[in-house]
Design an enzyme around this catalytic site. Structure first.
Site, PDB file in Angstrom:
ATOM      1  N   ILE A  16       0.844  -1.200   0.000  1.00 46.84           N
ATOM      2  CA  ILE A  16       0.000   0.000   0.000  1.00 46.84           C
ATOM      3  C   ILE A  16       0.878   1.248   0.000  1.00 46.84           C
ATOM      4  O   ILE A  16       0.639   2.195  -0.749  1.00 46.84           O
ATOM      5  CB  ILE A  16      -0.963   0.003   1.201  1.00 46.84           C
ATOM      6  CG1 ILE A  16      -1.971  -1.150   1.077  1.00 46.84           C
ATOM      7  CG2 ILE A  16      -1.705   1.338   1.306  1.00 46.84           C
ATOM      8  CD1 ILE A  16      -2.834  -1.354   2.317  1.00 46.84           C
ATOM      9  N   ASP A  35       9.455   2.601   7.718  1.00 43.05           N
ATOM     10  CA  ASP A  35       9.038   1.202   7.828  1.00 43.05           C
ATOM     11  C   ASP A  35      10.276   0.368   8.139  1.00 43.05           C
ATOM     12  O   ASP A  35      11.143   0.204   7.282  1.00 43.05           O
ATOM     13  CB  ASP A  35       8.386   0.708   6.540  1.00 43.05           C
ATOM     14  CG  ASP A  35       7.704  -0.642   6.707  1.00 43.05           C
ATOM     15  OD1 ASP A  35       8.237  -1.505   7.449  1.00 43.05           O
ATOM     16  OD2 ASP A  35       6.651  -0.835   6.090  1.00 43.05           O
ATOM     17  N   ARG A  96      -4.775   0.604   8.478  1.00 43.45           N
ATOM     18  CA  ARG A  96      -5.647  -0.113   9.407  1.00 43.45           C
ATOM     19  C   ARG A  96      -6.216   0.885  10.407  1.00 43.45           C
ATOM     20  O   ARG A  96      -5.544   1.841  10.806  1.00 43.45           O
ATOM     21  CB  ARG A  96      -4.879  -1.201  10.161  1.00 43.45           C
ATOM     22  CG  ARG A  96      -4.251  -2.258   9.269  1.00 43.45           C
ATOM     23  CD  ARG A  96      -5.325  -3.138   8.605  1.00 43.45           C
ATOM     24  NE  ARG A  96      -4.739  -4.161   7.781  1.00 43.45           N
ATOM     25  CZ  ARG A  96      -4.542  -4.056   6.470  1.00 43.45           C
ATOM     26  NH1 ARG A  96      -4.868  -2.959   5.836  1.00 43.45           N
ATOM     27  NH2 ARG A  96      -4.009  -5.050   5.796  1.00 43.45           N
ATOM     28  N   ASP A 120     -10.264   5.946   5.538  1.00 49.95           N
ATOM     29  CA  ASP A 120     -11.148   4.924   4.976  1.00 49.95           C
ATOM     30  C   ASP A 120     -11.133   3.664   5.821  1.00 49.95           C
ATOM     31  O   ASP A 120     -11.670   2.632   5.418  1.00 49.95           O
ATOM     32  CB  ASP A 120     -10.871   4.659   3.498  1.00 49.95           C
ATOM     33  CG  ASP A 120      -9.621   3.866   3.220  1.00 49.95           C
ATOM     34  OD1 ASP A 120      -8.795   3.713   4.128  1.00 49.95           O
ATOM     35  OD2 ASP A 120      -9.487   3.385   2.089  1.00 49.95           O
ATOM     36  N   GLU A 125     -15.487  -0.202  13.278  1.00 50.68           N
ATOM     37  CA  GLU A 125     -16.176  -0.128  11.989  1.00 50.68           C
ATOM     38  C   GLU A 125     -17.520  -0.824  12.086  1.00 50.68           C
ATOM     39  O   GLU A 125     -17.600  -1.906  12.665  1.00 50.68           O
ATOM     40  CB  GLU A 125     -15.309  -0.752  10.899  1.00 50.68           C
ATOM     41  CG  GLU A 125     -14.048   0.059  10.695  1.00 50.68           C
ATOM     42  CD  GLU A 125     -13.274  -0.307   9.431  1.00 50.68           C
ATOM     43  OE1 GLU A 125     -13.758  -1.144   8.647  1.00 50.68           O
ATOM     44  OE2 GLU A 125     -12.202   0.265   9.242  1.00 50.68           O
ATOM     45  N   HIS A 144     -12.515   2.065   1.721  1.00 49.38           N
ATOM     46  CA  HIS A 144     -11.441   1.069   1.835  1.00 49.38           C
ATOM     47  C   HIS A 144     -11.533  -0.017   0.768  1.00 49.38           C
ATOM     48  O   HIS A 144     -11.314  -1.180   1.022  1.00 49.38           O
ATOM     49  CB  HIS A 144     -11.420   0.446   3.235  1.00 49.38           C
ATOM     50  CG  HIS A 144     -10.108  -0.225   3.556  1.00 49.38           C
ATOM     51  ND1 HIS A 144      -8.923   0.468   3.607  1.00 49.38           N
ATOM     52  CD2 HIS A 144      -9.797  -1.502   3.819  1.00 49.38           C
ATOM     53  CE1 HIS A 144      -7.940  -0.364   3.902  1.00 49.38           C
ATOM     54  NE2 HIS A 144      -8.441  -1.564   4.031  1.00 49.38           N
TER      55      HIS A 144
END
Length: 171
Positions: A16, A35, A96, A120, A125, A144
């Site tokens: 992503i 990262d 996430r 998103d 949720e 998403h």
């Protein structure tokens, strides 16, 4: 806000994050990727890699890069921790839900530390109807599923079939 010439901090540089980086570079943005697990990406040579600070001496370099970012985009699957962003930062989370502490985001939006948020994914949720985020005029939400195009589904299906064929030893 025009994106051209702005700096974005990507928190997460997996599939992503790399996909987002390609689009951000096309928008003439400088990309800094945080990262610890993702390898460098030869196809994205202009992406500057940075180490998330663990100690105060590391913070001098890493946080100065983060502090220069006009946009912070969470594209990771693990929680990211930062309270050192530039005032008025724009926050994007396409990774996430738990990456963003929503009560902290709400407070940051109210104080102006965060100018706007594009989300998103959410901690809970669907996003609760009484969430402050729903009422903030500079919050936008996605579904998403941006990768759910015909081409993406075809490509993913072909990858899955190839992996299955290799696994079964059928060729």
């Amino acid at each position: 806000m025009s994106l051209s010439g702005k700096t974005v901090a990507l928190i997460g540089f997996g599939d992503i994050g790399k996909s987002a980086a390609r689009r951000l570079i096309a928008a003439d943005m400088k990309v800094i990727a945080y990262d610890p697990f993702a390898p460098n990406s030869p196809e994205l040579p202009t992406v500057q890699r940075a180490v998330w600070p663990q100690r105060i001496e590391e913070a001098r370099t890493s946080l100065s890069l983060l502090a220069r970012s006009r946009l912070v985009a969470a594209t990771c699957s693990m929680p990211a921790y930062s309270r050192k962003a530039k005032d008025g930062v724009r926050v994007v989370n396409v990774g996430r839900g738990p990456v963003i502490d929503e009560p902290a985001l709400e407070a940051a939006l109210q104080s102006g530390k965060v100018y706007s948020a594009a989300l998103d994914v959410f901690e809970v949720e669907p996003l609760p109807m009484d969430s402050y985020l729903r009422t903030h005029p500079r919050c936008i939400f996605g579904s998403h599923n941006a990768s759910n195009t015909v081409d993406a589904v075809t490509r993913t299906s072909e990858i899955a079939i190839d992996k299955l064929i290799c696994f079964l030893g059928v060729a």
